[in-house]
Write a protein that holds these residues in place. Structure first.
Motif, PDB file in Angstrom:
ATOM      1  N   ALA A  48       0.827  -1.203   0.000  1.00 16.76           N
ATOM      2  CA  ALA A  48       0.000   0.000   0.000  1.00 16.76           C
ATOM      3  C   ALA A  48       0.864   1.256   0.000  1.00 16.76           C
ATOM      4  O   ALA A  48       0.582   2.228  -0.718  1.00 16.76           O
ATOM      5  CB  ALA A  48      -0.923   0.000   1.221  1.00 16.76           C
ATOM      6  N   THR A  49       1.924   1.239   0.794  1.00 12.33           N
ATOM      7  CA  THR A  49       2.824   2.399   0.846  1.00 12.33           C
ATOM      8  C   THR A  49       3.493   2.616  -0.492  1.00 12.33           C
ATOM      9  O   THR A  49       3.597   3.764  -0.974  1.00 12.33           O
ATOM     10  CB  THR A  49       3.888   2.193   1.937  1.00 12.33           C
ATOM     11  OG1 THR A  49       3.251   1.916   3.180  1.00 12.33           O
ATOM     12  CG2 THR A  49       4.755   3.439   2.084  1.00 12.33           C
TER      13      THR A  49
ATOM     14  N   ILE B 172       4.088   5.654  -5.549  1.00 14.38           N
ATOM     15  CA  ILE B 172       4.053   5.639  -7.015  1.00 14.38           C
ATOM     16  C   ILE B 172       3.024   6.640  -7.531  1.00 14.38           C
ATOM     17  O   ILE B 172       3.234   7.298  -8.554  1.00 14.38           O
ATOM     18  CB  ILE B 172       3.741   4.219  -7.529  1.00 14.38           C
ATOM     19  CG1 ILE B 172       4.941   3.296  -7.286  1.00 14.38           C
ATOM     20  CG2 ILE B 172       3.404   4.233  -9.025  1.00 14.38           C
ATOM     21  CD1 ILE B 172       4.669   1.836  -7.568  1.00 14.38           C
ATOM     22  N   ASP B 173       1.940   6.791  -6.788  1.00 15.19           N
ATOM     23  CA  ASP B 173       0.894   7.734  -7.176  1.00 15.19           C
ATOM     24  C   ASP B 173       1.272   9.183  -6.887  1.00 15.19           C
ATOM     25  O   ASP B 173       0.498  10.102  -7.169  1.00 15.19           O
ATOM     26  CB  ASP B 173      -0.418   7.408  -6.456  1.00 15.19           C
ATOM     27  CG  ASP B 173      -1.070   6.135  -6.991  1.00 15.19           C
ATOM     28  OD1 ASP B 173      -0.700   5.709  -8.103  1.00 15.19           O
ATOM     29  OD2 ASP B 173      -1.932   5.570  -6.297  1.00 15.19           O
ATOM     30  N   GLY B 174       2.458   9.377  -6.304  1.00 18.51           N
ATOM     31  CA  GLY B 174       2.959  10.740  -6.106  1.00 18.51           C
ATOM     32  C   GLY B 174       2.920  11.265  -4.697  1.00 18.51           C
ATOM     33  O   GLY B 174       3.209  12.448  -4.465  1.00 18.51           O
ATOM     34  N   ALA B 175       2.587  10.422  -3.729  1.00 22.91           N
ATOM     35  CA  ALA B 175       2.526  10.885  -2.344  1.00 22.91           C
ATOM     36  C   ALA B 175       3.909  11.303  -1.850  1.00 22.91           C
ATOM     37  O   ALA B 175       4.924  10.687  -2.195  1.00 22.91           O
ATOM     38  CB  ALA B 175       1.966   9.786  -1.443  1.00 22.91           C
TER      39      ALA B 175
ATOM     40  N   HIS C 183      -3.443   7.118   6.776  1.00 20.75           N
ATOM     41  CA  HIS C 183      -3.655   7.040   5.333  1.00 20.75           C
ATOM     42  C   HIS C 183      -3.115   5.715   4.794  1.00 20.75           C
ATOM     43  O   HIS C 183      -3.769   5.043   3.989  1.00 20.75           O
ATOM     44  CB  HIS C 183      -2.973   8.227   4.644  1.00 20.75           C
ATOM     45  CG  HIS C 183      -3.327   8.372   3.199  1.00 20.75           C
ATOM     46  ND1 HIS C 183      -2.945   9.464   2.443  1.00 20.75           N
ATOM     47  CD2 HIS C 183      -4.025   7.563   2.353  1.00 20.75           C
ATOM     48  CE1 HIS C 183      -3.388   9.309   1.198  1.00 20.75           C
ATOM     49  NE2 HIS C 183      -4.041   8.163   1.125  1.00 20.75           N
ATOM     50  N   ILE C 184      -1.937   5.336   5.251  1.00 21.67           N
ATOM     51  CA  ILE C 184      -1.345   4.065   4.825  1.00 21.67           C
ATOM     52  C   ILE C 184      -2.227   2.898   5.261  1.00 21.67           C
ATOM     53  O   ILE C 184      -2.485   1.968   4.486  1.00 21.67           O
ATOM     54  CB  ILE C 184       0.077   3.917   5.417  1.00 21.67           C
ATOM     55  CG1 ILE C 184       1.018   4.977   4.824  1.00 21.67           C
ATOM     56  CG2 ILE C 184       0.629   2.511   5.155  1.00 21.67           C
ATOM     57  CD1 ILE C 184       2.373   5.051   5.512  1.00 21.67           C
TER      58      ILE C 184
ATOM     59  N   VAL D 226       9.729   5.501   9.546  1.00 20.70           N
ATOM     60  CA  VAL D 226      11.119   5.322   9.122  1.00 20.70           C
ATOM     61  C   VAL D 226      11.440   3.831   8.991  1.00 20.70           C
ATOM     62  O   VAL D 226      12.072   3.406   8.021  1.00 20.70           O
ATOM     63  CB  VAL D 226      12.077   6.013  10.110  1.00 20.70           C
ATOM     64  CG1 VAL D 226      13.523   5.559   9.867  1.00 20.70           C
ATOM     65  CG2 VAL D 226      11.997   7.528   9.969  1.00 20.70           C
ATOM     66  N   ASP D 227      10.997   3.041   9.949  1.00 15.72           N
ATOM     67  CA  ASP D 227      11.188   1.593   9.872  1.00 15.72           C
ATOM     68  C   ASP D 227      10.515   1.033   8.620  1.00 15.72           C
ATOM     69  O   ASP D 227      11.072   0.178   7.917  1.00 15.72           O
ATOM     70  CB  ASP D 227      10.609   0.940  11.128  1.00 15.72           C
ATOM     71  CG  ASP D 227      10.882  -0.561  11.195  1.00 15.72           C
ATOM     72  OD1 ASP D 227      11.948  -0.998  10.716  1.00 15.72           O
ATOM     73  OD2 ASP D 227      10.030  -1.293  11.730  1.00 15.72           O
ATOM     74  N   LEU D 228       9.330   1.536   8.328  1.00 15.35           N
ATOM     75  CA  LEU D 228       8.608   1.116   7.119  1.00 15.35           C
ATOM     76  C   LEU D 228       9.409   1.450   5.868  1.00 15.35           C
ATOM     77  O   LEU D 228       9.564   0.609   4.968  1.00 15.35           O
ATOM     78  CB  LEU D 228       7.246   1.814   7.079  1.00 15.35           C
ATOM     79  CG  LEU D 228       6.444   1.732   5.772  1.00 15.35           C
ATOM     80  CD1 LEU D 228       6.076   0.300   5.452  1.00 15.35           C
ATOM     81  CD2 LEU D 228       5.192   2.602   5.886  1.00 15.35           C
TER      82      LEU D 228
END
Length: 222
Positions: free
Chosen positions: A38-39, A44-47, A56-57, A76-78
């Motif tokens: 999802a992230t 990729i969609d520009g976030a 949101h994620i 940050v871990d993500l």
């Protein structure tokens, strides 16, 4: 000094470079995979990663906020977990090549790396964004590039010891150009270059390494 007229048909014993794992690796759980995917979609969609909220994620991934924190310490871990796939794939492809494989196989390896960078371009952009203000991400990125540096220096020195690369080459300086220059060129290409030109880009990068750093004579190995 000149290089040997032909490669030893046997692959040389390359120095062992153990990959440093700076983030959790292994197959992610279903929820973890959903969050990572999802992230990446949002990026990729520009976030903008800095402005991208955890909620949101979670909404995009279809998981509860508590589920996010059961798998990741924070954003940050993500990001580091996402970036680990980019760097692991790139290093695995690059380090599988040996000078005895020749320049065309090097071009093939670089083409695979270009494809990896295209797949993870949004993550690489997020890394650059966050590294400007977060020391953890900056240290992660430095450590990841260092493994390419260690491997390249070891390969160049092994080639010098075998007499295939001139002794007057400075492996450390050459590697700085190879790693830092090559990575920036890759980012620029996947950001602004036409995918139809990927093979040509990969081959030019390989030829630059082969004739510029490994110092093979003109026409050698093609």
């Amino acid at each position: 000094m000149t290089c040997a007229a032909s490669e030893d048909p046997r692959k040389p014993d390359m120095p062992s470079i153990t990959r440093r794992r700076t983030a959790k690796v292994g197959r992610p759980t279903s929820a973890e995979a959903d969050i990572l995917a999802a992230t990446q979609r949002l990026l990729i969609d520009g976030a903008n990663f800095t402005e991208l909220g955890v909620q949101h994620i979670c909404t995009e991934a279809g998981v509860a906020r508590s589920t996010f924190y059961s798998h990741f310490r924070d954003k940050v871990d993500l990001l580091i977990r996402l970036a680990t796939e980019l760097m692991t794939s790139s290093f695995d492809v690059t380090s599988a090549w040996s000078p005895s494989d020749g320049v065309e196989r090097l071009a093939g390896a670089f083409l695979q790396v270009v494809k990896v960078y295209r797949k993870h371009a949004a993550v690489r952009r997020a890394l650059a964004e966050v590294a400007t203000y977060d020391v953890t991400v900056r240290d992660f990125w430095s450590a990841e590039l260092n493994q390419f540096t260690d491997w390249t220096i070891a390969v160049l020195r092994a080639e010098q010891d075998a007499g295939r690369t001139p002794a007057d080459l400075d492996p450390v300086s050459a590697t700085r150009v190879i790693v830092m220059g090559g990575e920036r060129a890759l980012v620029d290409h996947v950001t602004a270059g036409d995918p139809a030109d990927d093979a040509a880009f990969a081959r030019e990068l390989a030829l630059t390494w082969w004739y510029g750093f490994y110092r093979r004579p003109a026409g050698y190995g093609t």
